[in-house]
Write a protein that holds these residues in place. Structure first.
Motif, PDB file in Angstrom:
ATOM      1  N   VAL A  92       0.855  -1.186   0.000  1.00 42.70           N
ATOM      2  CA  VAL A  92       0.000   0.000   0.000  1.00 42.70           C
ATOM      3  C   VAL A  92       0.892   1.237   0.000  1.00 42.70           C
ATOM      4  N   ASP A  93       0.541   2.202  -0.826  1.00 48.24           N
ATOM      5  CA  ASP A  93       1.276   3.456  -0.781  1.00 48.24           C
ATOM      6  C   ASP A  93       1.120   4.069   0.600  1.00 48.24           C
ATOM      7  N   LYS A  94       2.152   4.787   1.044  1.00 44.77           N
ATOM      8  CA  LYS A  94       2.077   5.375   2.383  1.00 44.77           C
ATOM      9  C   LYS A  94       0.921   6.357   2.459  1.00 44.77           C
ATOM     10  N   PRO A  95       0.271   6.526   3.620  1.00 43.14           N
ATOM     11  CA  PRO A  95       0.660   6.062   4.956  1.00 43.14           C
ATOM     12  C   PRO A  95       0.002   4.748   5.356  1.00 43.14           C
ATOM     13  N   VAL A  96      -0.318   3.903   4.454  1.00 41.31           N
ATOM     14  CA  VAL A  96      -1.006   2.609   4.561  1.00 41.31           C
ATOM     15  C   VAL A  96      -2.503   2.804   4.827  1.00 41.31           C
ATOM     16  N   THR A  97      -2.898   3.397   5.943  1.00 43.99           N
ATOM     17  CA  THR A  97      -4.302   3.697   6.227  1.00 43.99           C
ATOM     18  C   THR A  97      -4.350   5.081   6.874  1.00 43.99           C
ATOM     19  N   ILE A  98      -5.548   5.529   7.183  1.00 39.51           N
ATOM     20  CA  ILE A  98      -5.682   6.822   7.854  1.00 39.51           C
ATOM     21  C   ILE A  98      -5.544   6.654   9.362  1.00 39.51           C
ATOM     22  N   HIS A  99      -6.111   5.588   9.898  1.00 38.82           N
ATOM     23  CA  HIS A  99      -6.108   5.367  11.347  1.00 38.82           C
ATOM     24  C   HIS A  99      -5.254   4.158  11.698  1.00 38.82           C
ATOM     25  N   SER A 100      -4.554   4.239  12.808  1.00 36.68           N
ATOM     26  CA  SER A 100      -3.682   3.136  13.227  1.00 36.68           C
ATOM     27  C   SER A 100      -4.474   1.866  13.506  1.00 36.68           C
ATOM     28  N   ASP A 101      -5.702   1.985  14.018  1.00 31.15           N
ATOM     29  CA  ASP A 101      -6.511   0.795  14.286  1.00 31.15           C
ATOM     30  C   ASP A 101      -6.802   0.030  12.994  1.00 31.15           C
ATOM     31  N   GLU A 102      -6.967   0.760  11.883  1.00 36.63           N
ATOM     32  CA  GLU A 102      -7.192   0.103  10.598  1.00 36.63           C
ATOM     33  C   GLU A 102      -5.956  -0.689  10.185  1.00 36.63           C
ATOM     34  N   ALA A 103      -4.780  -0.090  10.377  1.00 34.50           N
ATOM     35  CA  ALA A 103      -3.533  -0.780  10.027  1.00 34.50           C
ATOM     36  C   ALA A 103      -3.330  -2.022  10.889  1.00 34.50           C
ATOM     37  N   LYS A 104      -3.728  -1.937  12.146  1.00 37.72           N
ATOM     38  CA  LYS A 104      -3.601  -3.096  13.041  1.00 37.72           C
ATOM     39  C   LYS A 104      -4.504  -4.231  12.572  1.00 37.72           C
ATOM     40  N   GLU A 105      -5.666  -3.901  12.058  1.00 36.56           N
ATOM     41  CA  GLU A 105      -6.573  -4.924  11.539  1.00 36.56           C
ATOM     42  C   GLU A 105      -5.985  -5.576  10.286  1.00 36.56           C
ATOM     43  N   GLU A 319       6.021  -0.970  11.738  1.00 34.62           N
ATOM     44  CA  GLU A 319       6.643   0.346  11.635  1.00 34.62           C
ATOM     45  C   GLU A 319       5.659   1.374  11.084  1.00 34.62           C
ATOM     46  N   ALA A 320       4.840   0.960  10.138  1.00 35.11           N
ATOM     47  CA  ALA A 320       3.822   1.854   9.593  1.00 35.11           C
ATOM     48  C   ALA A 320       2.785   2.209  10.651  1.00 35.11           C
ATOM     49  N   ILE A 321       2.472   1.254  11.521  1.00 32.74           N
ATOM     50  CA  ILE A 321       1.537   1.523  12.621  1.00 32.74           C
ATOM     51  C   ILE A 321       2.127   2.563  13.564  1.00 32.74           C
TER      52      ILE A 321
END
Length: 345
Positions: A92-105, A319-321
């Protein structure tokens, strides 16, 4: 060995000028499909690829093994989740998602399915930050006390770009800030606290167009800042240590080359001319210091190596999280006008 079938989701400027060329020059990847909702622009350069009108259509056709998502930030999470649940490796292009909880999922899904999930943090392979890594590793400046990173431009007119409109994940902090924060975390780890000022400085601006973020890493203060109203040259990097200072002007040469339509090939790719090298100012001496080669090609080669189980992943979702959590803390700091303690999870 058969190449990894790769699909590009989105063919805007970054997809066309950077991701597609990097994928096509990687010996272990093959660009086989592009999702374009209305056009078939990608066929002008890649006539043999398949065009799909949606990610759903591409996944239903089982047309690729690696999905590269280069769409506006608000679509990253649902598209990455859909691809992972379909059993595909994902960049995924940065920043991966908008919210950290989404990235954790997304991390949870990728781990459960044994899939590669990474974020396009190409500026880890800028020549200047690689040079700073070398300087720090060799201890040339001694104990570091201050690290300053700028990404300044002069764009006083508002643009017809989704990043400057009233949409989720807009603004310069999610854009350039993601790069600068990732580089600082790569160098120094997780910060102790964050303090940030995030503004809309241009007349009529809807999205943030200036940030000044301070991160404290033990005894190292990192100042990360970007503006679109900076016309005079300022250092890109300034590193202060007990034995001296490193200062560097100008951006990595690769972005300009991509915008000019150059393919990332050849012996001189990513090499900076000597007159643009940074300067070392030590106690009794001064010298220019050669800039390391910048090389975004290494990102996609590492993705291929990780899928083929030849090498571990260089840009990890953890790291993205962390970067997203720092961005969230920065916006909170700006709202409340205070330092935000960063708890190590």
């Amino acid at each position: 060995m058969q190449k990894i079938r790769t699909a590009l989701i989105g063919y805007g400027s970054v997809g066309e000028k950077m991701h597609a060329p990097l994928i096509t020059v990687c010996p272990d990847l093959e660009l086989v499909a592009v999702v374009e909702r209305r056009q078939e622009k990608s066929k002008e350069k890649y006539p043999s690829i398949n065009i799909f009108r949606s990610l759903e259509d591409l996944l239903e056709a089982d047309a690729a093994d690696l999905i590269v998502i280069v769409t506006p930030n608000e679509f990253h999470y649902p598209q990455a989740k859909m691809a992972l649940e379909a059993g595909k490796h994902v960049v995924v292009d940065k920043p991966v998602t908008i919210h950290s909880d989404e990235a954790k999922e997304l991390k949870r899904i990728a781990e459960a399915k044994g899939l590669i999930l990474s974020v396009f943090q190409n500026r880890r392979w800028d020549g200047d930050i690689r040079t700073i890594q070398k300087i720090l590793a060799e201890g040339i400046l001694g104990r570091i006390v201050h690290f300053e990173s700028h990404f300044d431009r002069f764009r006083p007119q508002l643009a017809e770009n989704w990043r400057e409109k009233d949409v989720p994940g807009n603004g310069i902090t999610y854009d350039l800030g993601t790069h600068l924060i990732d580089q600082a975390v790569m160098l120094f780890g997780k910060p102790d606290w964050i303090y940030a000022e995030i503004f809309k400085q241009r007349t009529g601006a809807i999205a943030d167009d200036f940030f000044d973020i301070t991160l404290m890493f033990g005894g190292i203060k990192a100042r990360l800042t970007a503006s679109v109203l900076s016309k005079a040259p300022v250092p890109k990097f300034l590193v202060l240590g007990e034995k001296g200072t490193y200062i560097k002007y100008g951006l990595d040469v690769q972005e300009k080359a991509f915008k000019a339509g150059e393919l990332p090939e050849g012996l001189n790719w990513g090499l900076e001319d000597a007159e643009a090298w940074g300067e070392l100012h030590l106690e009794n001496t001064y010298m220019t210091y050669e800039t390391e080669r910048g090389d975004y090609r290494l990102f996609y080669q590492n993705i291929a190596d990780a899928i083929l189980k030849k090498h571990t992943l260089r840009v990890k979702i953890e790291e993205a999280i962390t970067v997203l959590e720092i961005i969230e803390a920065a916006f909170l700091s700006n709202r409340e006008g205070r330092r935000i303690s960063f708890k190590v999870n």
